[in-house]
Design a protein around this motif. Structure first.
Motif, PDB file in Angstrom:
ATOM      1  N   HIS A 192       0.832  -1.216   0.000  1.00 53.15           N
ATOM      2  CA  HIS A 192       0.000   0.000   0.000  1.00 53.15           C
ATOM      3  C   HIS A 192       0.867   1.266   0.000  1.00 53.15           C
ATOM      4  CE1 HIS A 192       0.561  -0.404   4.390  1.00 53.15           C
ATOM      5  NE2 HIS A 192       0.383   0.897   4.431  1.00 53.15           N
ATOM      6  N   THR A 193       2.022   1.216   0.628  1.00 52.13           N
ATOM      7  CA  THR A 193       2.934   2.373   0.620  1.00 52.13           C
ATOM      8  C   THR A 193       3.563   2.536  -0.758  1.00 52.13           C
ATOM      9  OG1 THR A 193       3.365   2.049   2.972  1.00 52.13           O
ATOM     10  CG2 THR A 193       4.920   3.435   1.765  1.00 52.13           C
ATOM     11  N   CYS A 239       1.618   9.458  -5.693  1.00 56.61           N
ATOM     12  CA  CYS A 239       2.180  10.798  -5.469  1.00 56.61           C
ATOM     13  C   CYS A 239       2.957  11.263  -6.703  1.00 56.61           C
ATOM     14  CB  CYS A 239       3.090  10.801  -4.245  1.00 56.61           C
ATOM     15  SG  CYS A 239       2.229  10.769  -2.664  1.00 56.61           S
ATOM     16  N   CYS A 240       3.755  10.380  -7.270  1.00 55.29           N
ATOM     17  CA  CYS A 240       4.528  10.746  -8.466  1.00 55.29           C
ATOM     18  C   CYS A 240       3.601  11.052  -9.642  1.00 55.29           C
ATOM     19  CB  CYS A 240       5.492   9.624  -8.837  1.00 55.29           C
ATOM     20  SG  CYS A 240       6.893   9.487  -7.710  1.00 55.29           S
ATOM     21  N   ILE A 241       2.560  10.265  -9.797  1.00 54.28           N
ATOM     22  CA  ILE A 241       1.592  10.509 -10.874  1.00 54.28           C
ATOM     23  C   ILE A 241       0.928  11.877 -10.674  1.00 54.28           C
ATOM     24  CG2 ILE A 241      -0.638   9.761 -11.814  1.00 54.28           C
ATOM     25  CD1 ILE A 241       0.371   6.843 -11.318  1.00 54.28           C
ATOM     26  N   ARG A 242       0.620  12.196  -9.444  1.00 47.40           N
ATOM     27  CA  ARG A 242       0.010  13.494  -9.147  1.00 47.40           C
ATOM     28  C   ARG A 242       0.941  14.646  -9.504  1.00 47.40           C
ATOM     29  NH1 ARG A 242      -3.086  15.187  -3.659  1.00 47.40           N
ATOM     30  NH2 ARG A 242      -4.099  17.002  -4.567  1.00 47.40           N
ATOM     31  N   ALA A 274       8.286  11.137  -2.487  1.00 45.31           N
ATOM     32  CA  ALA A 274       8.023  10.174  -3.560  1.00 45.31           C
ATOM     33  C   ALA A 274       8.872  10.486  -4.791  1.00 45.31           C
ATOM     34  CB  ALA A 274       6.536  10.179  -3.915  1.00 45.31           C
ATOM     35  N   VAL A 275       8.933  11.748  -5.154  1.00 47.00           N
ATOM     36  CA  VAL A 275       9.716  12.159  -6.328  1.00 47.00           C
ATOM     37  C   VAL A 275      11.205  11.899  -6.092  1.00 47.00           C
ATOM     38  CG1 VAL A 275      10.453  14.185  -7.665  1.00 47.00           C
ATOM     39  CG2 VAL A 275       8.021  13.785  -7.215  1.00 47.00           C
TER      40      VAL A 275
END
Length: 95
Positions: free
Chosen positions: A19-20, A27-30, A85-86
């Motif tokens: 899940h993490t 987050c990266c997609i966002r 995340a990035v």
């Protein structure tokens, strides 16, 4: 963004539960939704440019600086998650 490659890299190089890993990829997609393809950013702008863009400080918060990416909840915490995340995605390229 190379989603499957990143997912595999996270499984091998972190102790994150599934899940993490999913949250990190989300987050990266966002971020890509607002800034464009992460692979293209690495090639054209370098990693540091985006990391700086994702800095949202307590001063920004106090001054009511409007964030580029809309965050539900506390903006400073949301931006920290996006930046983490990035950074992990960029780290994948450094190995």
């Amino acid at each position: 963004m190379q989603i499957e490659h990143f997912k595999d890299w996270l499984r091998i190089n972190t102790t994150y539960p599934e899940h993490t890993i999913s949250t990190t990829i989300s987050c990266c997609i966002r971020v890509e939704k607002y800034y464009g393809d992460l692979d293209k950013i690495i090639a054209e702008c370098g990693e540091e440019w985006l990391i700086q863009e994702l800095n949202y400080t307590t001063k920004n918060e106090r001054d009511n600086v409007e964030p580029k990416i809309k965050i539900g909840g506390r903006v400073i915490t949301g931006y920290a998650s996006l930046k983490k995340a990035v950074k992990l995605y960029f780290k994948m390229y450094q190995i």
